[in-house]
Scaffold this motif. Sequence first.
Motif, mmCIF file in Angstrom:
data_model
loop_
_atom_site.group_PDB
_atom_site.id
_atom_site.type_symbol
_atom_site.label_atom_id
_atom_site.label_comp_id
_atom_site.label_asym_id
_atom_site.label_seq_id
_atom_site.Cartn_x
_atom_site.Cartn_y
_atom_site.Cartn_z
ATOM 1 N N THR A 11 0.839 -1.197 0.000
ATOM 2 C CA THR A 11 0.000 0.000 0.000
ATOM 3 C C THR A 11 0.869 1.240 0.000
ATOM 4 N N PHE A 12 0.535 2.157 -0.880
ATOM 5 C CA PHE A 12 1.206 3.447 -0.952
ATOM 6 C C PHE A 12 0.212 4.515 -0.491
ATOM 7 N N LYS A 13 0.657 5.384 0.392
ATOM 8 C CA LYS A 13 -0.213 6.441 0.925
ATOM 9 C C LYS A 13 -0.179 7.697 0.068
ATOM 10 N N HIS A 14 0.781 7.758 -0.837
ATOM 11 C CA HIS A 14 0.943 8.935 -1.703
ATOM 12 C C HIS A 14 1.141 8.467 -3.146
ATOM 13 N N PRO A 15 0.848 9.340 -4.134
ATOM 14 C CA PRO A 15 1.200 8.997 -5.514
ATOM 15 C C PRO A 15 2.698 8.707 -5.569
ATOM 16 N N PHE A 16 3.108 7.806 -6.451
ATOM 17 C CA PHE A 16 4.506 7.368 -6.446
ATOM 18 C C PHE A 16 4.980 7.004 -7.839
ATOM 19 N N ARG A 17 6.286 6.865 -7.943
ATOM 20 C CA ARG A 17 6.941 6.417 -9.171
ATOM 21 C C ARG A 17 7.792 5.204 -8.850
ATOM 22 N N ILE A 18 7.900 4.313 -9.835
ATOM 23 C CA ILE A 18 8.834 3.186 -9.762
ATOM 24 C C ILE A 18 9.646 3.228 -11.047
ATOM 25 N N ARG A 19 10.954 3.108 -10.908
ATOM 26 C CA ARG A 19 11.825 3.115 -12.080
ATOM 27 C C ARG A 19 11.355 2.056 -13.072
ATOM 28 N N GLY A 20 11.280 2.438 -14.324
ATOM 29 C CA GLY A 20 10.837 1.530 -15.375
ATOM 30 C C GLY A 20 9.379 1.733 -15.758
ATOM 31 N N ILE A 21 8.629 2.447 -14.933
ATOM 32 C CA ILE A 21 7.238 2.785 -15.256
ATOM 33 C C ILE A 21 7.213 4.281 -15.511
ATOM 34 N N ALA A 29 -3.625 0.414 -2.878
ATOM 35 C CA ALA A 29 -3.105 -0.939 -2.655
ATOM 36 C C ALA A 29 -2.796 -1.583 -4.001
ATOM 37 N N TYR A 30 -1.655 -2.241 -4.080
ATOM 38 C CA TYR A 30 -1.190 -2.869 -5.309
ATOM 39 C C TYR A 30 -0.789 -4.317 -5.043
ATOM 40 N N GLU A 31 -1.158 -5.204 -5.959
ATOM 41 C CA GLU A 31 -0.735 -6.594 -5.847
ATOM 42 C C GLU A 31 0.649 -6.738 -6.476
ATOM 43 N N VAL A 32 1.553 -7.379 -5.733
ATOM 44 C CA VAL A 32 2.898 -7.645 -6.217
ATOM 45 C C VAL A 32 3.087 -9.156 -6.256
ATOM 46 N N VAL A 33 3.555 -9.671 -7.383
ATOM 47 C CA VAL A 33 3.814 -11.098 -7.553
ATOM 48 C C VAL A 33 5.324 -11.279 -7.726
ATOM 49 N N THR A 34 5.886 -12.162 -6.923
ATOM 50 C CA THR A 34 7.317 -12.466 -7.011
ATOM 51 C C THR A 34 7.472 -13.928 -7.384
ATOM 52 N N ASP A 35 8.148 -14.197 -8.492
ATOM 53 C CA ASP A 35 8.452 -15.572 -8.910
ATOM 54 C C ASP A 35 9.850 -15.925 -8.422
ATOM 55 N N GLU A 36 9.968 -17.131 -7.861
ATOM 56 C CA GLU A 36 11.245 -17.622 -7.358
ATOM 57 C C GLU A 36 11.463 -19.033 -7.871
ATOM 58 N N GLU A 37 12.722 -19.381 -8.098
ATOM 59 C CA GLU A 37 13.048 -20.741 -8.515
ATOM 60 C C GLU A 37 13.971 -21.377 -7.482
ATOM 61 N N THR A 38 13.905 -22.707 -7.399
ATOM 62 C CA THR A 38 14.763 -23.403 -6.454
ATOM 63 C C THR A 38 16.218 -23.315 -6.909
ATOM 64 N N ASP A 74 13.801 -1.466 -6.817
ATOM 65 C CA ASP A 74 13.027 -0.282 -7.185
ATOM 66 C C ASP A 74 11.735 -0.213 -6.383
ATOM 67 N N LEU A 75 11.101 -1.357 -6.158
ATOM 68 C CA LEU A 75 9.893 -1.404 -5.331
ATOM 69 C C LEU A 75 10.229 -0.991 -3.902
ATOM 70 N N ALA A 76 11.289 -1.537 -3.353
ATOM 71 C CA ALA A 76 11.692 -1.193 -1.984
ATOM 72 C C ALA A 76 12.009 0.302 -1.873
ATOM 73 N N ASN A 77 12.658 0.870 -2.883
ATOM 74 C CA ASN A 77 12.956 2.311 -2.871
ATOM 75 C C ASN A 77 11.683 3.145 -2.904
ATOM 76 N N ASP A 82 7.807 6.554 -0.014
ATOM 77 C CA ASP A 82 6.429 6.776 0.426
ATOM 78 C C ASP A 82 6.376 6.882 1.957
ATOM 79 N N ALA A 83 7.078 6.016 2.640
ATOM 80 C CA ALA A 83 7.063 6.009 4.114
ATOM 81 C C ALA A 83 7.723 7.246 4.695
#
Length: 88
Positions: A11-21, A29-38, A74-77, A82-83
């Motif tokens: 969840t972002f409380k303010h308008p925001f930017r992410i590098r690459g968008i 609120a935004y859904e984030v999907v992370t794919d991981e491999e063994t 970039d998401l973490a940044n 936002d925080a």
Amino acid sequence: MTIRSRRETVTFKHPFRIRGIERVLPAGAYEVVTDEETIEGLTFSAYRRIATMITVPGETGRGTTEMLSIGSIDLANAQAADASMVHD
């Protein structure tokens, strides 16, 4: 090789930017999907991230959504920025 997907809502409380968008995304609120491999060859289970995607409102509006690939750093940044903003 096994691939798993993790879903989380961020969840972002303010308008925001992410590098690459190329546009500002609205607060919400935004859904984030992370794919991981063994990681093969270890004596314990371990995974490495291979993709991070976020579902955002479509550019045209009208209830459309897009799933865009982003960098996890970039998401973490964006979350940290936002925080750190002064809350209204």
